[in-house]
Design a protein around this motif. Structure first.
Motif, short mmCIF file in Angstrom:
data_model
loop_
_atom_site.label_atom_id
_atom_site.label_comp_id
_atom_site.label_asym_id
_atom_site.label_seq_id
_atom_site.Cartn_x
_atom_site.Cartn_y
_atom_site.Cartn_z
N ASN A 176 0.85 -1.19 0.00
CA ASN A 176 0.00 0.00 0.00
C ASN A 176 0.88 1.24 0.00
O ASN A 176 2.12 1.13 0.01
N ALA A 177 0.27 2.39 0.00
CA ALA A 177 1.02 3.65 -0.09
C ALA A 177 1.88 3.90 1.14
O ALA A 177 2.82 4.69 1.08
N LEU A 178 1.59 3.23 2.24
CA LEU A 178 2.33 3.46 3.47
C LEU A 178 3.59 2.62 3.59
O LEU A 178 4.50 2.98 4.34
N ASN A 179 3.66 1.47 2.88
CA ASN A 179 4.84 0.62 3.03
C ASN A 179 5.63 0.42 1.75
O ASN A 179 6.70 -0.17 1.76
N VAL A 180 5.12 0.89 0.61
CA VAL A 180 5.78 0.60 -0.65
C VAL A 180 7.13 1.30 -0.76
O VAL A 180 8.07 0.76 -1.36
N VAL A 181 7.28 2.48 -0.16
CA VAL A 181 8.55 3.20 -0.27
C VAL A 181 9.66 2.46 0.48
O VAL A 181 10.76 2.24 -0.07
N SER A 182 9.39 2.10 1.73
CA SER A 182 10.41 1.38 2.50
C SER A 182 10.72 0.03 1.87
O SER A 182 11.89 -0.41 1.86
N LEU A 183 9.70 -0.66 1.31
CA LEU A 183 9.95 -1.94 0.65
C LEU A 183 10.77 -1.78 -0.61
O LEU A 183 11.66 -2.59 -0.90
N VAL A 224 10.81 -5.23 -9.03
CA VAL A 224 9.83 -5.07 -10.11
C VAL A 224 8.43 -4.89 -9.54
O VAL A 224 7.65 -4.05 -10.01
N GLN A 225 8.09 -5.69 -8.54
CA GLN A 225 6.75 -5.61 -7.95
C GLN A 225 6.48 -4.23 -7.33
O GLN A 225 5.43 -3.64 -7.53
N THR A 226 7.45 -3.74 -6.58
CA THR A 226 7.26 -2.43 -5.93
C THR A 226 7.28 -1.29 -6.94
O THR A 226 6.55 -0.29 -6.79
N GLU A 227 8.07 -1.41 -8.01
CA GLU A 227 8.10 -0.38 -9.04
C GLU A 227 6.76 -0.30 -9.76
O GLU A 227 6.24 0.80 -10.02
N ASN A 239 4.17 3.04 -9.75
CA ASN A 239 3.62 3.68 -10.95
C ASN A 239 2.10 3.77 -10.88
O ASN A 239 1.50 4.72 -11.40
N GLU A 240 1.49 2.82 -10.22
CA GLU A 240 0.03 2.82 -10.10
C GLU A 240 -0.44 3.85 -9.09
O GLU A 240 -1.37 4.61 -9.35
N VAL A 241 0.19 3.89 -7.91
CA VAL A 241 -0.28 4.80 -6.86
C VAL A 241 0.02 6.26 -7.19
O VAL A 241 -0.65 7.16 -6.69
N SER A 251 4.53 14.29 -10.21
CA SER A 251 3.15 13.83 -10.40
C SER A 251 2.16 14.75 -9.69
O SER A 251 1.14 15.14 -10.26
N LEU A 252 2.47 15.14 -8.46
CA LEU A 252 1.57 16.01 -7.69
C LEU A 252 1.49 17.40 -8.31
O LEU A 252 0.40 18.01 -8.36
N ALA A 253 2.61 17.93 -8.78
CA ALA A 253 2.61 19.26 -9.38
C ALA A 253 1.73 19.29 -10.63
O ALA A 253 0.97 20.25 -10.85
#
Length: 603
Positions: A97-104, A124-127, A131-133, A166-168
């Motif tokens: 999820n958005a909370l753990n994908v960065v650390s993973l 590959v899975q986390t990348e 891209n989706e989130v 992306s946010l900008a």
């Protein structure tokens, strides 16, 4: 929140104190320590997924014959991230999820979990999930917040830059475009708290997103990240007023000094941290005039002085305020004096610098405006308001507020008042009020100083009420009182002359030999009849005021004689301003000619 399932096996790990144990029939043959946690695992699942663990296991040797024990304290995300990594290696079910994908993602990079060590590996899975989130505003904000926990690694992997970009783009995009990802987010937010009846919304149509929809979410970011987001939005072409709005929102959240009743102590951060934050925000403010509200800029300036911000920071704020001083409120200009040698209650030097900056910015307008008006000509109070006239009214109000300060020196008062050109004041009632308050608070001024102070006002531009007050004001120099009476008499005589002119026209209009203008139907204009009635009803009031003014002049002459003034002094004023017996005889003649006995008694 967007999620992604990985693995297919049931839970195979058990936590016992500070130890994670893999519950299989095979005994553990490797222990990995991450911080205070220990993981009892097996070599084969690990070396098939991680290049780093494969290398560490192959290179491990023990002199005491104990099992393989590895230290992995520097893994991004710590023991929580490695727990998920271990489950991934064992194909145990985990949820991204958005909370753990960065650390993973950072942990997978650190452990070298590439496709060389198994298809569909963790990198590959986390990348793919990232891209989706990043296509969703809410998830992208959370991902950006999580980057702070593993910042050096997230920065190296360009996760921070990708989130900001992306946010900008989303913040600068048109919210009405078809398929825009933010519409779904905003409509969901607008339904929060909506009353539902039998599963149907009772709120009607959802509201359209406004330009400030992203302010609150962005304010939760750490300032170093928030600053980069603002710069990216500016690069994308976001309007200055929208950028300034976000900065104002952020500043009000983390700088409690902007809200007067809270003060600096209302924040959990130290004064030094608040000072650094304030200086950073000031540097980000758009340069365009009017992008930031004047009230906010003055609040920032007041807070900057309390926090003892750098002179460069205060200079920027003073210039911004000066460029749009006409939009300021009086209460916001009352900045407490925070200097080491506090003399006055309010910082008048700061206001003078702001005023000088305003005059510099509007120099072209000032030079193109008339500086001198003909004697007896009064500017109409209903004249069109311009920036210079609005500032003139603001300065007069400010001077009235600070005039009661006994420590305010006369030259400083005069300097601030004299910056405003004479033509900018439609009426001098405001500056007269400030002068009167200053004279009352500084009774020790000499006659010369009082006369110098009174030169700041134009007696011709005082209203009738101000003239009546000034004529009886003992604090004013005698010369000023005489000027006030003279100009008031001159004004009333001009008014009487105009009424006599109208009266003559009225008499002529009654002459049967004079034909009045007619309209298409042959009737006399009703406007002329109304003017006739108004003129005849106002004549008595004007004549009464003239006689009262003559009596005031006569009493003033008697007071001068009582004070021991030489008779030649009064003769000088009489010749100068046209007072004397002739005026009194003129008044008496007017009294005799009046038919109304009550008016004669009043005179």
């Amino acid at each position: 929140m967007t999620t992604m399932k990985l693995g297919f096996k049931a839970e195979a790990f058990k936590l016992e104190g500070q130890t994670w144990i893999c519950m299989t029939d095979l005994a553990s043959d490797v222990v990995i320590k991450v911080g205070e946690m220990s993981f009892h695992l097996h070599k084969f699942p690990l070396i098939n997924r991680s290049g780093l663990l494969q290398k560490m296991i192959n290179e491990f040797h023990s002199d005491d014959g104990k099992g393989c024990i590895l230290q992995l304290h520097d893994i991004p995300g710590g023991s929580k991230s490695f727990e998920l990594v271990a489950k991934f290696c064992y194909d145990v079910k985990i949820e991204l999820n958005a909370l753990n994908v960065v650390s993973l993602r950072c942990a997978a990079e650190h452990l070298c979990m590439t496709e060389d060590y198994g298809e569909g590996n963790l990198i590959v899975q986390t990348e793919n999930f990232l891209n989706e989130v990043l296509n969703n505003w809410n998830d992208a904000i959370k991902v950006l917040q999580m980057c702070d926990n593993v910042f050096p690694h997230a920065e190296d992997l360009q996760i921070v830059a990708r989130c900001i970009k992306s946010l900008a783009k989303k913040a600068c995009a048109d919210p009405t475009l078809f398929g825009w990802p933010m519409l779904g987010y905003y409509n969901t937010k607008s339904l929060e708290g909506t009353v539902l009846w039998n599963g149907i919304s009772a709120s009607g149509k959802s509201q359209s997103p406004t330009a400030d929809w992203w302010y609150k979410d962005a304010s939760f970011l750490k300032f170093s990240i928030y600053k980069r987001l603002i710069l990216a939005m500016q690069a994308e072409g976001m309007k200055p007023e929208i950028v300034a709005g976000s900065l104002m929102h952020y500043a009000r959240k983390y700088l409690p000094g902007l809200i007067r009743h809270l003060g600096i102590s209302g924040s959990s951060t130290s004064e030094s941290e608040q000072r650094i934050l304030l200086e950073e925000i000031v540097e980000l403010l758009p340069m365009e005039k009017g992008a930031s509200s004047t009230k906010f800029l003055l609040g920032m300036l007041r807070t900057a002085m309390i926090l003892q911000a750098s002179p460069a920071c205060r200079e920027i704020l003073e210039k911004k305020v000066g460029a749009q001083l006409d939009a300021a409120a009086l209460e916001d200009l009352l900045i407490p004096n925070m200097g080491y040698s506090v003399e006055t209650l309010y910082d008048v030097d700061c206001v003078q610098r702001i005023l000088d900056q305003f005059m510099l910015v509007n120099q072209a307008t000032v030079e193109a405006s008339p500086e001198i008006v003909d004697e007896g000509q009064l500017l109409s109070s209903s004249a069109e308001l311009t920036p210079i006239t609005m500032v003139a009214k603001l300065v007069d109000g400010y001077l009235a507020e600070v005039a009661s300060d006994v420590n305010l020196k006369l030259p400083k008062f005069q300097t601030i008042a004299a910056v405003i050109p004479d033509y900018a004041r439609h009426s001098d009632d405001g500056i007269y009020r400030a002068i009167d308050i200053y004279l009352k608070a500084h009774p020790w001024l000499t006659d010369s100083e009082r006369e110098q102070l009174c030169r700041l006002m134009n007696c011709q531009k005082l209203s009738l009420e101000a003239c009546m007050h000034a004529a009886q004001n003992e604090r004013l120099p005698l010369r000023v009182i005489v000027q006030v009476l003279f100009f008031e008499q001159l004004r009333l005589r001009t008014t009487v002359a105009s009424w006599f002119f109208i009266s003559d026209n009225i008499d002529n209009s009654r002459d049967p030999h004079i034909q009045l203008p007619k309209n298409n139907d042959g009737f006399i204009h009703s406007e002329i009849m109304q003017e006739t009635e108004q003129a005849s009803s106002s004549m008595d009031e004007v004549r009464l005021r003239v006689c009262e003014l003559e009596k005031e002049c006569s009493s003033l002459r008697q007071e001068v004689e009582k004070l021991g003034k030489a008779k030649s002094v009064w003769n000088f004023f009489s010749k100068k301003f046209g007072f004397g017996v002739r005026s009194q005889q003129h008044c008496d003649a007017k009294q005799v000619s009046m038919d109304d006995s009550h008016f004669m008694k009043s005179c």
